[in-house]
Enzyme design. Structure first.
Site, PDB file in Angstrom:
ATOM      1  N   LYS A  52       0.838  -1.200   0.000  1.00 42.17           N
ATOM      2  CA  LYS A  52       0.000   0.000   0.000  1.00 42.17           C
ATOM      3  C   LYS A  52       0.874   1.252   0.000  1.00 42.17           C
ATOM      4  CE  LYS A  52      -3.762  -2.448   2.261  1.00 42.17           C
ATOM      5  NZ  LYS A  52      -4.454  -2.792   3.501  1.00 42.17           N
ATOM      6  N   GLN A  96      -4.176  -1.571   9.836  1.00 42.44           N
ATOM      7  CA  GLN A  96      -4.158  -2.897   9.206  1.00 42.44           C
ATOM      8  C   GLN A  96      -4.705  -3.968  10.159  1.00 42.44           C
ATOM      9  OE1 GLN A  96      -3.204  -3.524   5.924  1.00 42.44           O
ATOM     10  NE2 GLN A  96      -3.886  -5.617   6.278  1.00 42.44           N
ATOM     11  N   ASP A 119     -10.709   3.009   4.594  1.00 45.18           N
ATOM     12  CA  ASP A 119     -11.070   1.589   4.469  1.00 45.18           C
ATOM     13  C   ASP A 119     -12.598   1.421   4.434  1.00 45.18           C
ATOM     14  OD1 ASP A 119      -8.977  -0.166   4.116  1.00 45.18           O
ATOM     15  OD2 ASP A 119      -8.483  -0.304   6.252  1.00 45.18           O
TER      16      ASP A 119
END
Ligand code: NAP
Length: 291
Positions: A52, A96, A119
């Site tokens: 990412k 994460q 997200d």
């Protein structure tokens, strides 16, 4: 059968984002800044987060990796989240998952400011998605939507069967495919581990989206002739012949299923690369304050 090339589509989207960022620089605007919080040293998470961060650099975003030790307390992580919420230099950030078991992941997700939740996991953003309002769509379902759009796959009136009801993939996917828009307007069946006669359901699918995390679970006899099959699953199976020591497997037994399909995504190179492109898109939206 047509192979859906997620790698190529993701590269195209990333190229478009790169051009947009170059334009921002030319006009002396600040460029988007994504932060990624990683707790501990889980191998797969380390790979995902570094991919990412690398993708951010490739398109010209700024990125900050905050790597915290496994033993960090929940309170310390919440303080980190609060600091990111208040930092005007950060447009969006991700924490994460999975987190170590002593940290309540829900508590952390709910503490993320919805405006920076690229997200799309915060209840406010999930609620907006359910209501069809502009929001950060979780990256994997957004990536799948972009693939369907790119290949101009028709969805209206089709029967879409989603396997898996996770908040990250299956549930938002079912909302997107049932909304009154393109891609969408499907009749959706959302299935899970308690679904009776799963094969009966999957055989009725014009569009089958498999996100259950069981390698090669979907066999040819579970798929209707001419179906569109989207394989979200990624499982690492040990393989001594590989340098990495593992091989990636999808939820679909590709070799036997592919000949039945009108379209199918491979693993790797299908949904995976799109997830990162979609995260970049969400970060751009966060920087532009569109959501
Ligand atoms: P998850 O949270 O473990 O959810 C799995 C879902 O599948 C659950 O809803 C579960 O049902 C259902 N399920 C499990 N076994 C089943 C069975 N035998 N029949 C029907 N349903 C079954 O997983 P996830 O986070 O959604 O991820 C799913 C897969 O996608 C994993 O392989 C993951 O690595 C992959 N993934 C890939 C990407 C990407 O970028 N390509 C992104 C995210 C995830 P219950 O709810 O009843 O337990």
């Amino acid at each position: 059968m047509r192979l859906i090339d997620g790698k190529a589509v993701a590269e195209k989207i990333q190229e478009q984002i790169k051009e947009k960022v170059a334009e921002m620089r030319l006009q002396s605007q600040r460029v988007p800044h994504l932060a990624a919080v990683l707790v501990g040293n889980d191998g797969a998470s380390l790979t995902y987060v570094s991919n990412k961060v690398r993708a951010c650099e490739k398109v010209g975003f700024r990125s900050t990796l905050i790597h915290l030790p496994e033993y960090i307390t929940e309170a310390e992580l919440l303080a980190q989240v609060q600091a990111l919420n208040e930092n005007p230099d950060i447009d969006g950030y991700i924490v994460q998952l999975p987190l170590p078991s002593h940290i309540n992941a829900k508590k952390i997700t709910y503490a993320i400011s919805p405006d920076k939740d690229v997200d799309g996991f915060h209840p406010t953003n999930v609620g907006k998605l359910a209501l069809g309002l502009p929001t950060f769509v979780p990256a994997t379902p957004l990536g799948i939507i972009q693939l369907i759009e790119h290949y101009q796959i028709s969805t209206e009136g089709k029967h879409c069967v989603v396997i898996g009801r996770s908040h990250i993939v299956g549930l938002p996917m079912s909302l997107l495919m049932s909304r009154n828009a393109y891609p969408g307007n499907c009749t959706v069946t959302l299935t899970h581990s308690r679904t009776a006669n799963l094969a009966e359901e999957t055989r009725r699918a014009d569009i089958l989206i498999a996100a259950l995390g069981k390698p090669e679970f979907i066999k040819a006899e579970m798929v209707k002739e001419g179906a569109v099959v989207i394989d979200v699953g990624i499982t690492r199976l040990p393989d001594a012949s590989k340098k990495s020591g593992f091989v990636l497997k999808g939820d679909v037994a590709f070799e036997e299923v592919a000949p039945r399909c009108s379209y199918i995504t491979p693993v790797p190179g299908g949904v995976g690369p799109m997830t990162i492109a979609a995260l970049l898109k969400n970060t751009l939206l966060a920087a532009e304050k569109v959501v």
